[in-house]
Design a protein around this motif. Structure first.
Motif, PDB file in Angstrom:
ATOM      1  N   LYS A 187       1.012  -1.006  -0.060  1.00  0.00           N
ATOM      2  CA  LYS A 187      -0.075   0.115   0.156  1.00  0.00           C
ATOM      3  C   LYS A 187       0.830   1.300  -0.066  1.00  0.00           C
ATOM      4  O   LYS A 187       0.442   2.042  -0.593  1.00  0.00           O
ATOM      5  CB  LYS A 187      -1.000  -0.094   1.362  1.00  0.00           C
ATOM      6  N   MET A 188       1.919   1.199   0.802  1.00  0.00           N
ATOM      7  CA  MET A 188       2.642   2.406   1.331  1.00  0.00           C
ATOM      8  C   MET A 188       3.520   2.730  -0.203  1.00  0.00           C
ATOM      9  O   MET A 188       3.835   3.708  -0.683  1.00  0.00           O
ATOM     10  CB  MET A 188       3.766   2.497   2.231  1.00  0.00           C
ATOM     11  N   THR A 189       3.971   1.629  -0.828  1.00  0.00           N
ATOM     12  CA  THR A 189       4.747   1.680  -1.957  1.00  0.00           C
ATOM     13  C   THR A 189       3.866   2.147  -3.080  1.00  0.00           C
ATOM     14  O   THR A 189       4.428   3.292  -4.205  1.00  0.00           O
ATOM     15  CB  THR A 189       5.326   0.259  -2.629  1.00  0.00           C
ATOM     16  N   GLY A 190       2.716   1.710  -3.265  1.00  0.00           N
ATOM     17  CA  GLY A 190       1.752   2.265  -4.356  1.00  0.00           C
ATOM     18  C   GLY A 190       1.316   3.649  -4.135  1.00  0.00           C
ATOM     19  O   GLY A 190       1.068   4.394  -5.233  1.00  0.00           O
ATOM     20  N   ALA A 191       1.188   4.021  -3.005  1.00  0.00           N
ATOM     21  CA  ALA A 191       1.110   5.386  -2.839  1.00  0.00           C
ATOM     22  C   ALA A 191       2.273   6.448  -3.035  1.00  0.00           C
ATOM     23  O   ALA A 191       2.084   7.707  -2.638  1.00  0.00           O
ATOM     24  CB  ALA A 191       0.486   5.774  -1.435  1.00  0.00           C
ATOM     25  N   GLY A 192       3.336   5.793  -3.064  1.00  0.00           N
ATOM     26  CA  GLY A 192       4.394   6.643  -3.294  1.00  0.00           C
ATOM     27  C   GLY A 192       5.070   7.089  -2.155  1.00  0.00           C
ATOM     28  O   GLY A 192       6.223   8.042  -2.306  1.00  0.00           O
ATOM     29  N   HIS A 193       4.855   6.619  -1.116  1.00  0.00           N
ATOM     30  CA  HIS A 193       5.571   6.677   0.436  1.00  0.00           C
ATOM     31  C   HIS A 193       6.944   5.989   0.622  1.00  0.00           C
ATOM     32  O   HIS A 193       7.660   6.296   1.405  1.00  0.00           O
ATOM     33  CB  HIS A 193       4.787   6.630   1.485  1.00  0.00           C
ATOM     34  N   ILE A 194       7.028   4.890  -0.179  1.00  0.00           N
ATOM     35  CA  ILE A 194       8.156   3.949   0.068  1.00  0.00           C
ATOM     36  C   ILE A 194       8.847   3.759  -1.071  1.00  0.00           C
ATOM     37  O   ILE A 194       8.220   3.463  -2.131  1.00  0.00           O
ATOM     38  CB  ILE A 194       7.854   2.600   0.722  1.00  0.00           C
ATOM     39  N   ALA A 195      10.159   3.550  -1.348  1.00  0.00           N
ATOM     40  CA  ALA A 195      10.646   3.145  -2.520  1.00  0.00           C
ATOM     41  C   ALA A 195      11.474   1.586  -2.372  1.00  0.00           C
ATOM     42  O   ALA A 195      11.864   1.435  -1.064  1.00  0.00           O
ATOM     43  CB  ALA A 195      11.799   4.287  -2.901  1.00  0.00           C
ATOM     44  N   ARG A 196      11.441   0.859  -3.165  1.00  0.00           N
ATOM     45  CA  ARG A 196      12.065  -0.410  -3.084  1.00  0.00           C
ATOM     46  C   ARG A 196      13.394  -0.632  -3.875  1.00  0.00           C
ATOM     47  O   ARG A 196      13.403   0.105  -4.969  1.00  0.00           O
ATOM     48  CB  ARG A 196      11.075  -1.395  -3.703  1.00  0.00           C
ATOM     49  N   GLN A 197      14.214  -1.014  -3.089  1.00  0.00           N
ATOM     50  CA  GLN A 197      15.596  -1.427  -4.030  1.00  0.00           C
ATOM     51  C   GLN A 197      16.232  -2.622  -3.889  1.00  0.00           C
ATOM     52  O   GLN A 197      16.173  -3.183  -2.850  1.00  0.00           O
ATOM     53  CB  GLN A 197      16.760  -0.379  -3.290  1.00  0.00           C
ATOM     54  N   ASP A 239      10.369  10.981   0.003  1.00  0.00           N
ATOM     55  CA  ASP A 239      10.115  12.525   0.439  1.00  0.00           C
ATOM     56  C   ASP A 239       8.771  12.262   1.017  1.00  0.00           C
ATOM     57  O   ASP A 239       8.576  13.129   2.073  1.00  0.00           O
ATOM     58  CB  ASP A 239      10.683  13.742  -0.452  1.00  0.00           C
ATOM     59  N   GLN A 240       7.851  12.080   0.088  1.00  0.00           N
ATOM     60  CA  GLN A 240       6.721  12.275   0.346  1.00  0.00           C
ATOM     61  C   GLN A 240       6.270  11.297   1.655  1.00  0.00           C
ATOM     62  O   GLN A 240       5.649  11.382   2.491  1.00  0.00           O
ATOM     63  CB  GLN A 240       5.789  11.592  -0.748  1.00  0.00           C
ATOM     64  N   GLY A 241       6.841  10.064   1.613  1.00  0.00           N
ATOM     65  CA  GLY A 241       6.752   9.342   2.893  1.00  0.00           C
ATOM     66  C   GLY A 241       7.366   9.938   4.073  1.00  0.00           C
ATOM     67  O   GLY A 241       6.452   9.845   5.380  1.00  0.00           O
ATOM     68  N   ARG A 242       8.256  10.595   4.134  1.00  0.00           N
ATOM     69  CA  ARG A 242       9.033  11.320   5.263  1.00  0.00           C
ATOM     70  C   ARG A 242       7.989  12.457   5.819  1.00  0.00           C
ATOM     71  O   ARG A 242       7.806  12.528   6.843  1.00  0.00           O
ATOM     72  CB  ARG A 242      10.244  11.908   4.988  1.00  0.00           C
ATOM     73  N   THR A 243       7.472  13.104   4.827  1.00  0.00           N
ATOM     74  CA  THR A 243       6.452  14.235   5.255  1.00  0.00           C
ATOM     75  C   THR A 243       5.365  13.604   5.998  1.00  0.00           C
ATOM     76  O   THR A 243       4.924  14.355   7.020  1.00  0.00           O
ATOM     77  CB  THR A 243       5.920  15.038   3.953  1.00  0.00           C
ATOM     78  N   LEU A 244       4.745  12.701   5.219  1.00  0.00           N
ATOM     79  CA  LEU A 244       3.508  11.988   5.916  1.00  0.00           C
ATOM     80  C   LEU A 244       3.907  11.252   7.223  1.00  0.00           C
ATOM     81  O   LEU A 244       3.068  11.731   8.213  1.00  0.00           O
ATOM     82  CB  LEU A 244       2.999  10.701   5.009  1.00  0.00           C
ATOM     83  N   CYS A 245       5.080  10.847   7.384  1.00  0.00           N
ATOM     84  CA  CYS A 245       5.416  10.263   8.782  1.00  0.00           C
ATOM     85  C   CYS A 245       5.472  11.302   9.668  1.00  0.00           C
ATOM     86  O   CYS A 245       4.798  11.185  10.898  1.00  0.00           O
ATOM     87  CB  CYS A 245       6.511   9.402   8.780  1.00  0.00           C
ATOM     88  N   ALA A 246       6.018  12.397   9.517  1.00  0.00           N
ATOM     89  CA  ALA A 246       6.177  13.701  10.394  1.00  0.00           C
ATOM     90  C   ALA A 246       4.602  13.987  10.929  1.00  0.00           C
ATOM     91  O   ALA A 246       4.507  14.454  12.147  1.00  0.00           O
ATOM     92  CB  ALA A 246       6.955  14.678   9.692  1.00  0.00           C
ATOM     93  N   ASP A 247       3.847  14.024   9.827  1.00  0.00           N
ATOM     94  CA  ASP A 247       2.518  14.534  10.168  1.00  0.00           C
ATOM     95  C   ASP A 247       1.655  13.472  11.103  1.00  0.00           C
ATOM     96  O   ASP A 247       1.146  13.938  12.090  1.00  0.00           O
ATOM     97  CB  ASP A 247       1.674  14.665   8.579  1.00  0.00           C
TER      98      ASP A 247
END
Length: 163
Positions: A88-98, A113-121
């Protein structure tokens, strides 16, 4: 909570704690329920996210890149729950896979960066609840509680297991 509810809560919990051989673990579990239940409900209502979604974001924010298996281990959560949250979080652009170049079966996860912003919120929800529930403790008592809980968890004994 009404005064009569508080009185009933105090009486019932004291009765259970005074007579139970598992009073320590029950008390920790009870505290966890009163912490995670309301925070999970607020998370769902405000952001349509689950507790596991937040756990994945928080773990990557706090500890840096890691595998889904490491997230399971550090959160004591089952593989299927973490896997759903990662997808879910990867699909929403909050997590990157390597993919690991040395072992292509291993996939590292990191916050975008989007995931970091969401987490801080989202942290505001959890910190606010923590402060509400710790309000009766002094700074020194909170420090002691943290020290004792760390001592009981680190290093883990044979009780630790992967789900």
């Amino acid at each position: 909570m009404r005064k009569s509810d508080t009185t009933d809560f105090n009486r019932l919990v004291r009765q259970m704690l005074d007579s139970s051989p598992m009073r320590d673990s029950y008390l920790l579990s009870l505290w966890g329920n009163y912490f995670s239940g309301p925070t999970a409900a607020e998370l769902e209502q405000s952001h349509s996210l689950t507790r596991d979604d937040f756990n994945v974001l928080f773990t990557l924010s706090a500890a840096g890149p890691m595998t889904a298996a490491d997230i399971c281990l550090t959160n004591g959560r089952p593989k299927n729950s973490v896997s759903r949250a990662v997808i879910k979080m990867t699909g929403a652009g909050h997590i990157a896979r390597q993919t690991d170049e040395h072992d292509r079966r291993k996939v590292g996860l990191s916050l975008t960066d989007q995931g970091r912003t969401l987490c801080a919120d989202l942290m505001t929800i959890y910190v606010r609840r923590q402060e509400e529930m710790m309000a009766n403790l002094t700074r020194a008592e909170r420090g002691l509680l943290n020290e004792l809980l760390r001592k009981s968890m680190l290093p883990p004994g044979r009780w630790i297991s992967r789900f």
